[in-house]
Write an enzyme that holds these catalytic residues in place. Structure first.
Site, PDB file in Angstrom:
ATOM      1  N   HIS A   1       0.528  -5.894 -13.408  1.00  0.00           N
ATOM      2  CA  HIS A   1       1.201  -6.236 -12.155  1.00  0.00           C
ATOM      3  C   HIS A   1       2.652  -5.741 -12.147  1.00  0.00           C
ATOM      4  O   HIS A   1       3.520  -6.392 -11.561  1.00  0.00           O
ATOM      5  CB  HIS A   1       1.195  -7.755 -11.957  1.00  0.00           C
ATOM      6  CG  HIS A   1      -0.171  -8.343 -11.775  1.00  0.00           C
ATOM      7  ND1 HIS A   1      -0.445  -9.688 -11.908  1.00  0.00           N
ATOM      8  CD2 HIS A   1      -1.351  -7.753 -11.442  1.00  0.00           C
ATOM      9  CE1 HIS A   1      -1.736  -9.913 -11.673  1.00  0.00           C
ATOM     10  NE2 HIS A   1      -2.313  -8.750 -11.399  1.00  0.00           N
TER      11      HIS A   1
HETATM   12  C1  LIG Z   1      -6.605  -2.504 -12.931  1.00  0.00           C
HETATM   13  C2  LIG Z   1      -5.758  -3.294 -11.988  1.00  0.00           C
HETATM   14  C3  LIG Z   1      -6.239  -4.500 -11.466  1.00  0.00           C
HETATM   15  C4  LIG Z   1      -5.440  -5.242 -10.599  1.00  0.00           C
HETATM   16  N1  LIG Z   1      -5.965  -6.363 -10.036  1.00  0.00           N
HETATM   17  C5  LIG Z   1      -5.220  -7.046  -9.130  1.00  0.00           C
HETATM   18  C6  LIG Z   1      -5.776  -8.149  -8.428  1.00  0.00           C
HETATM   19  O1  LIG Z   1      -6.963  -8.453  -8.534  1.00  0.00           O
HETATM   20  N2  LIG Z   1      -4.964  -8.841  -7.592  1.00  0.00           N
HETATM   21  C7  LIG Z   1      -3.638  -8.533  -7.424  1.00  0.00           C
HETATM   22  O2  LIG Z   1      -2.945  -9.249  -6.706  1.00  0.00           O
HETATM   23  N3  LIG Z   1      -3.108  -7.444  -8.029  1.00  0.00           N
HETATM   24  C8  LIG Z   1      -3.877  -6.678  -8.837  1.00  0.00           C
HETATM   25  N4  LIG Z   1      -3.368  -5.552  -9.411  1.00  0.00           N
HETATM   26  C9  LIG Z   1      -2.027  -5.117  -9.012  1.00  0.00           C
HETATM   27  C10 LIG Z   1      -1.996  -4.516  -7.603  1.00  0.00           C
HETATM   28  O3  LIG Z   1      -3.211  -3.870  -7.289  1.00  0.00           O
HETATM   29  C11 LIG Z   1      -0.862  -3.493  -7.523  1.00  0.00           C
HETATM   30  O4  LIG Z   1       0.316  -4.068  -8.024  1.00  0.00           O
HETATM   31  C12 LIG Z   1      -0.586  -3.021  -6.109  1.00  0.00           C
HETATM   32  O5  LIG Z   1      -1.781  -2.575  -5.524  1.00  0.00           O
HETATM   33  C13 LIG Z   1       0.459  -1.899  -6.163  1.00  0.00           C
HETATM   34  O6  LIG Z   1       0.586  -1.284  -4.901  1.00  0.00           O
HETATM   35  P1  LIG Z   1       1.634  -0.089  -4.702  1.00  0.00           P
HETATM   36  O7  LIG Z   1       1.557   0.307  -3.279  1.00  0.00           O
HETATM   37  O8  LIG Z   1       2.958  -0.523  -5.242  1.00  0.00           O
HETATM   38  O9  LIG Z   1       1.131   1.095  -5.648  1.00  0.00           O
HETATM   39  P2  LIG Z   1      -0.288   1.800  -5.714  1.00  0.00           P
HETATM   40  O10 LIG Z   1      -1.300   1.062  -4.940  1.00  0.00           O
HETATM   41  O11 LIG Z   1      -0.568   2.058  -7.152  1.00  0.00           O
HETATM   42  O12 LIG Z   1      -0.070   3.179  -4.935  1.00  0.00           O
HETATM   43  C14 LIG Z   1       0.678   4.268  -5.410  1.00  0.00           C
HETATM   44  C15 LIG Z   1       0.044   5.545  -4.866  1.00  0.00           C
HETATM   45  O13 LIG Z   1       0.960   6.622  -4.979  1.00  0.00           O
HETATM   46  C16 LIG Z   1       0.276   7.768  -5.475  1.00  0.00           C
HETATM   47  N5  LIG Z   1       1.283   8.585  -6.155  1.00  0.00           N
HETATM   48  C17 LIG Z   1       1.979   8.247  -7.259  1.00  0.00           C
HETATM   49  N6  LIG Z   1       2.851   9.236  -7.584  1.00  0.00           N
HETATM   50  C18 LIG Z   1       2.682  10.204  -6.668  1.00  0.00           C
HETATM   51  C19 LIG Z   1       3.289  11.477  -6.491  1.00  0.00           C
HETATM   52  N7  LIG Z   1       4.249  11.916  -7.308  1.00  0.00           N
HETATM   53  N8  LIG Z   1       2.888  12.259  -5.444  1.00  0.00           N
HETATM   54  C20 LIG Z   1       1.919  11.804  -4.577  1.00  0.00           C
HETATM   55  N9  LIG Z   1       1.304  10.594  -4.718  1.00  0.00           N
HETATM   56  C21 LIG Z   1       1.696   9.810  -5.750  1.00  0.00           C
HETATM   57  C22 LIG Z   1      -0.774   7.176  -6.404  1.00  0.00           C
HETATM   58  O14 LIG Z   1      -1.805   8.088  -6.679  1.00  0.00           O
HETATM   59  C23 LIG Z   1      -1.223   5.954  -5.624  1.00  0.00           C
HETATM   60  O15 LIG Z   1      -2.247   6.246  -4.711  1.00  0.00           O
HETATM   61  C24 LIG Z   1      -4.136  -4.788 -10.265  1.00  0.00           C
HETATM   62  C25 LIG Z   1      -3.659  -3.578 -10.777  1.00  0.00           C
HETATM   63  C26 LIG Z   1      -4.469  -2.824 -11.620  1.00  0.00           C
HETATM   64  C27 LIG Z   1      -3.933  -1.513 -12.128  1.00  0.00           C
END
Ligand SMILES: Cc1cc2nc3c(=O)[nH]c(=O)nc-3n(C[C@H](O)[C@H](O)[C@H](O)COP(=O)(O)OP(=O)(O)OC[C@H]3O[C@@H](n4cnc5c(N)ncnc54)[C@H](O)[C@@H]3O)c2cc1C
Length: 475
Positions: free
Chosen positions: A414
């Protein structure tokens, strides 16, 4: 000209792209490093997280968990990002979390964020209750028929005197703060509903929204301190794009790494890697996550087992969450997760190289604070008491000793806070209350990077919330 260029089509990026492009005059372009056409079967099955060694949908990072103890973490690399591969637990952060957040700066109290929490959800169980929504893109349900293990966990909690919390997303004060309850999930008919399908897919027919996959953004380009475009690599070829506004939604690891590679960071660290400094900022200086200990146990073979969603019930004990995972991680072995939700120990993220293909170094520094070690031991003791009340569980005989506990920290995956939110006079802050990067123009970070306090619940619902709220500012 692109009005808003969104980097990362993950959890937050899909929400933002859909909300901003609802205005036909607003030209939005979304760039995602992972694929945009996916294998639905593997990604939709909510009973499995598609993150194993063969998975093509994840970024992988070696990390230091504590001292010399290392591990590996993943993040989603596909449209929908981590919401497309995660556990489907969709619980709101608590009013206490938002009280702490709004102490850092105005605008993020529970009352201020509640309309966005309501707007994003379609709660099938409690939609008619105050504080809930019935028309949002994310369907929320609790397990209607929990498996035997989850049911026994719930009975054990009740037997030990913990109160039932029927709705973990209820308004503050509507029920007990501590207790056990069914987990609200973004899962419908056994399928994981990520923000790619819930938000982005219905918006893709709009002529003012463009999405490109397999495009790795490598650097933000600046004119002085104004962000004017990005460099990228697409199908092995480098290129560049200009935009009026650039929004990083690359997640707490890659958004921070992109800022650092582009010259926003600690000047000393940047110069050591020959990165020209655009603006000094404490990017990566603070990392928060939920350390988790897994207590493994066997199930008595006389009992039936059934795998449903990964987590059907939890027990909340203020800053501790106890998770009876309904799926197995190792054959014939079940796991009770014990997580510290407001740890005092803080980690750091640093670049190891300017090369965008080299992952940054993440040092969690888990359990470095004595308060966390004491709390973890108490929490493990509580978890063991619960295990003993579960008839089908063969509980381990002894409580693991401190040496074992402190040598076996894992992570809940997380990670947050690498570009934390705060006022202009806050030396720890990277972005302001609207997620604009301090000291720059035309550049924002909108994802889990910005959260300035540990969240007492999993961060998925709150990441969607952040994007919903900032969409209002960027519209
Ligand atoms: C295995 C796992 C299980 C989890 N389970 C839960 C759960 O059940 N409940 C909960 O509350 N939280 C859970 N989490 C945490 C939660 O899913 C994440 O914290 C949240 O989804 C993060 O969202 P975000 O938008 O910050 O990043 P992300 O959803 O990770 O999105 C980032 C995106 O940016 C893209 N990207 C990155 N760098 C670049 C670049 N340089 N150029 C172009 N694209 C790029 C990536 O490919 C990705 O698609 C889990 C996390 C993981 C890894």
């Amino acid at each position: 000209m692109i009005d808003t260029l969104i980097i990362g089509g993950g959890t937050a990026g899909c929400v933002l792209a859909a909300r901003l492009s609802a205005d036909p005059e607003h030209h939005v372009r979304l760039l995602e490093a992972g694929p945009v056409s996916t294998d639905p079967a593997a990604l939709l099955d909510a009973a499995r997280m598609p993150i194993g060694p063969e998975s093509p949908w994840v970024w992988r990072y070696p990390v230091t968990l504590s001292g010399a103890i290392t591990g590996n973490i993943v993040r989603g690399k596909v449209i929908g990002g981590s919401s497309a591969i995660n556990g489907g637990y969709f619980v709101r952060a608590t009013a206490t979390d938002f009280a702490a957040w709004s102490k850092e700066l105005d605008g993020w109290s529970f009352d201020a964020v509640l309309p966005a929490y309501r707007r994003l959800e379609r709660d099938h169980d409690f939609g008619d209750q105050p504080g809930h929504g019935t028309t949002g893109p994310i369907p929320v349900r609790r397990a209607a028929a929990p498996g035997p293990l989850s049911s026994e966990f719930a009975s054990a909690c009740a037997a030990l005197g913990f109160p039932l919390i029927p709705d973990l997303n209820a308004l503050p004060g509507a029920g007990p703060a501590d207790g056990f309850g069914p987990v609200p999930c973004n899962i419908e008919h056994g399928r994981r509903v990520d923000t790619g399908s819930a938000y982005l897919a219905p918006a893709l027919a709009r002529p003012n929204l463009t999405m490109t996959g397999a495009m790795l953004v490598t650097r933000i380009r600046f004119h002085g301190t104004r962000a004017i475009g990005v460099d990228y690599v697409h199908e092995g070829k480098p290129g560049a794009l200009d935009a009026n506004r650039i929004v990083l939604c690359a997640g707490a690891i890659e958004s921070a790494a992109l800022l650092l590679r582009s010259g926003i960071g600690d000047p000393e660290q940047l110069r050591a890697l020959d990165i020209p400094v655009v603006h000094p900022a404490p990017v990566g200086a603070w990392v928060s996550d939920h350390p988790e200990i897994g207590i493994d146990y066997r199930i008595d073979p006389a009992y039936p087992t059934a795998e449903g969603v990964p987590l059907e019930y939890v027990l909340e004990l203020d800053d501790v969450e106890i998770r009876p995972y309904a799926v197995t991680f190792t054959p014939y072995t079940q796991r009770l997760g014990v997580a510290l939700m407001r740890p005092h120990s803080q980690g750091v993220l640093r670049l190891r190289a300017a090369d965008p293909t080299v992952p940054p170094h993440i040092d969690y520094r888990y359990l470095s604070e004595a308060a966390d070690r004491i709390r973890l031991r108490e929490a493990v003791t509580s978890a063991r008491e619960i295990l003993h009340e579960i008839p089908m569980a063969r509980a381990p005989d002894s409580i693991p000793d401190d040496a074992w506990l402190f040598a076996n920290p894992a992570t809940s995956q997380h990670l947050s806070g690498t570009c934390r939110m705060g006022g202009a006079d806050d030396a720890r802050a990277v972005v302001d209350a609207r997620c604009d990067v301090h000291g720059t123009t035309g550049l924002s970070v909108v994802d889990l990077s910005v959260v300035p306090v540990p969240l007492s619940r999993g961060p998925h619902a709150t990441t969607v919330l952040i994007a919903e709220r900032v969409a209002e500012y960027l519209a």
